[in-house]
Scaffold this motif. Structure first.
Motif, PDB file in Angstrom:
ATOM      1  N   GLY A  60       1.689   3.706   4.541  1.00 37.13           N
ATOM      2  CA  GLY A  60       1.841   2.356   5.066  1.00 37.13           C
ATOM      3  C   GLY A  60       0.555   1.595   5.275  1.00 37.13           C
ATOM      4  N   LYS A  61      -0.547   2.107   4.750  1.00 34.93           N
ATOM      5  CA  LYS A  61      -1.843   1.464   4.983  1.00 34.93           C
ATOM      6  C   LYS A  61      -1.859   0.032   4.454  1.00 34.93           C
ATOM      7  CE  LYS A  61      -6.811   2.211   4.436  1.00 34.93           C
ATOM      8  NZ  LYS A  61      -7.868   3.118   3.901  1.00 34.93           N
ATOM      9  N   GLY A  62      -2.362  -0.863   5.307  1.00 37.34           N
ATOM     10  CA  GLY A  62      -2.493  -2.262   4.916  1.00 37.34           C
ATOM     11  C   GLY A  62      -1.259  -3.110   5.170  1.00 37.34           C
ATOM     12  N   VAL A  63      -0.171  -2.494   5.588  1.00 41.40           N
ATOM     13  CA  VAL A  63       1.074  -3.230   5.819  1.00 41.40           C
ATOM     14  C   VAL A  63       1.191  -3.578   7.297  1.00 41.40           C
ATOM     15  CG1 VAL A  63       3.593  -3.156   5.692  1.00 41.40           C
ATOM     16  CG2 VAL A  63       2.217  -2.139   3.876  1.00 41.40           C
ATOM     17  N   ARG A  64       1.587  -4.815   7.569  1.00 40.53           N
ATOM     18  CA  ARG A  64       1.706  -5.319   8.936  1.00 40.53           C
ATOM     19  C   ARG A  64       3.186  -5.457   9.295  1.00 40.53           C
ATOM     20  NH1 ARG A  64      -2.914  -7.620  10.847  1.00 40.53           N
ATOM     21  NH2 ARG A  64      -1.887  -9.347  11.935  1.00 40.53           N
ATOM     22  N   VAL A  65       3.557  -4.833  10.399  1.00 40.71           N
ATOM     23  CA  VAL A  65       4.950  -4.848  10.848  1.00 40.71           C
ATOM     24  C   VAL A  65       5.020  -5.538  12.206  1.00 40.71           C
ATOM     25  CG1 VAL A  65       7.013  -3.497  11.332  1.00 40.71           C
ATOM     26  CG2 VAL A  65       5.359  -2.677   9.630  1.00 40.71           C
ATOM     27  N   ALA A  66       5.713  -6.651  12.266  1.00 38.84           N
ATOM     28  CA  ALA A  66       5.878  -7.372  13.533  1.00 38.84           C
ATOM     29  C   ALA A  66       7.023  -6.755  14.315  1.00 38.84           C
ATOM     30  CB  ALA A  66       6.149  -8.847  13.274  1.00 38.84           C
ATOM     31  N   VAL A  67       6.760  -6.415  15.578  1.00 42.64           N
ATOM     32  CA  VAL A  67       7.788  -5.892  16.481  1.00 42.64           C
ATOM     33  C   VAL A  67       8.105  -6.997  17.480  1.00 42.64           C
ATOM     34  CG1 VAL A  67       8.321  -4.179  18.248  1.00 42.64           C
ATOM     35  CG2 VAL A  67       7.092  -3.505  16.171  1.00 42.64           C
TER      36      VAL A  67
END
Length: 420
Positions: free
Chosen positions: A68-75
């Motif tokens: 998942g490196k480099g991926v942004r996940v909004a919570v």
């Protein structure tokens, strides 16, 4: 017209986010892991083993493909506590945001916490974030499915339900501006109220920006209850139901044609504010499981569209039959298959490639002729057998002649007592 209120979706009574009126129905909790059956406290004990939801995954095989490196996940939730050791390096504090209103509906001030969304007095958002991207820790077997992804914390709701569809729409738009590739929403509208058009518009804006939007299906599924929930029911949103240890729908999990996939949602171990871990139940924790898989796919295939990532998750889910049903959608998500059976992107799932019924055995074909090879084999057999017969015949003839000659010599000889 007031905006519909929202609720988060844990099924357990302990550490539950109560965001609706007193009539809010909570699904009964399933049995939790033995060491974590008591009410959760913050901080809590460290979970020493590997939770069952991770045991079902070959993590080495999974992480050989992507972390998942480099991926942004909004919570978008109740905030994410960065005091937890497994989350302090996983959260982009600068991009976080607190979107709670300043005052509640009675006009009283709200305890908002940090403006960057890193205050979580409820624990719900911290659990969600941990399932997605908690970093490895030698003291525990718990870890996020995408341990190199980055969490964008957006505090939009609290224990008193002060978040509504208006603040949720604002949170989605902020997530897009903050560069999120995946958005996780573990909430739905109270009473399955159809929200105002602005929320659907915000979801559509995110999808148009190629952002994967994941939402929990809801916990009102007891007794076979079927109804739509929002934002999970919006077209293009990846709606996630909860499955149990047997890969079957959890009893509380909401059913409906809008359900896309299921993921573990019973006895879910995850991070809690200020350290340690707790167990909880609900589709709130199934959704981040899938959001973590989406982050892994996005990291491995950065050019894939949001729709292709969603389709990959649907297509590789574990099915008991070919096609879609209203309980678990296309099946229970399989992270390893989603990362390895990915030769080419798909735009929509293919039902015919799921499991199919066993075929009846075919009757043996009746031969109506022979091929040249078969004819040559037959002739060669004849020659071999004929030669064997000839050799045997000649050998038998030679023996007969020899015996006849011996008998003739004996017959012609004079008797032994005859004088000559």
């Amino acid at each position: 017209m007031p905006h519909p209120r929202l609720r988060a979706l844990p099924a357990a009574a302990a550490a539950t986010l109560l965001t609706a009126a007193a009539t809010l129905a909570l699904a009964p909790p399933a049995a939790a892991d033995d060491a974590f059956t008591d009410q959760c406290e913050y901080p809590n004990a460290v979970y020493p083993g590997r939770p069952w939801a991770l045991q079902r995954v070959q993590l080495d095989a999974l992480w050989s493909q992507s972390k998942g490196k480099g991926v942004r996940v909004a919570v978008i939730d109740t905030g994410v506590d960065v005091k937890h050791p497994q989350l302090k390096n996983a959260v982009d504090v600068k991009s976080g945001r607190n979107l709670l209103p300043v005052k509640d509906r009675k006009g009283d001030p709200i305890e908002r916490g940090d403006e960057n969304g890193t205050t979580d007095t409820v624990g719900h958002g911290t659990k969600v974030a941990g399932i997605i991207a908690a970093r490895p820790d030698a003291r525990t077997g718990f870890v996020g499915l995408a341990p190199e992804a980055t969490i964008v914390p957006i505090q939009q709701n609290d224990a008193d339900g002060n978040g509504d569809t208006s603040t949720l729409a604002d949170a989605i738009r902020h997530a897009v501006k903050a560069g999120a590739h995946v958005i996780n929403i573990s909430q739905d509208t109270v009473g399955a109220t159809t929200p105002a058009p602005d929320l659907e518009a915000a979801v559509r804006e995110a999808l148009d920006k190629n952002v994967v939007v994941v939402a929990s299906a809801g916990n009102d599924g007891l007794g076979g209850n079927v109804k739509k929930t929002y934002p999970a029911s919006f077209e293009g949103v990846l709606a996630v139901a909860a499955s149990d240890r047997n890969n079957e729908r959890a009893s509380f999990s909401q059913s409906g044609d809008f359900v896309d996939v299921a993921a573990p949602g019973v006895d879910m171990i995850s991070t809690v504010p200020r350290g340690g871990h707790c167990s909880d139940n609900g589709t709130s924790f199934s959704a981040p499981y899938v959001a973590g898989v989406a982050a892994l796919i996005k990291a491995k295939h950065p050019r894939w569209t949001a729709r292709q990532i969603v389709t990959q998750i649907q297509q590789t889910a574990e099915r008991t039959f070919a096609g879609h049903d209203r309980l678990v959608g296309w099946g229970v998500v399989d992270p390893v298959r989603a990362l390895t059976e990915d030769d080419q992107p798909l735009e929509s799932p293919r039902p015919e490639e799921g499991l199919s019924d066993a075929e009846a055995p075919a009757a043996a074909p009746l031969p109506l002729g022979e091929t040249p090879d078969e004819r040559n084999t037959r002739l060669a057999t004849y020659v071999t057998v004929g030669a064997a017969v000839l050799v045997a015949g000649l050998g038998g003839t030679a023996v007969a002649v020899r015996d006849a000659r011996r008998r003739h010599r004996v017959t012609d000889a004079p008797p032994a007592d005859t004088k000559v």
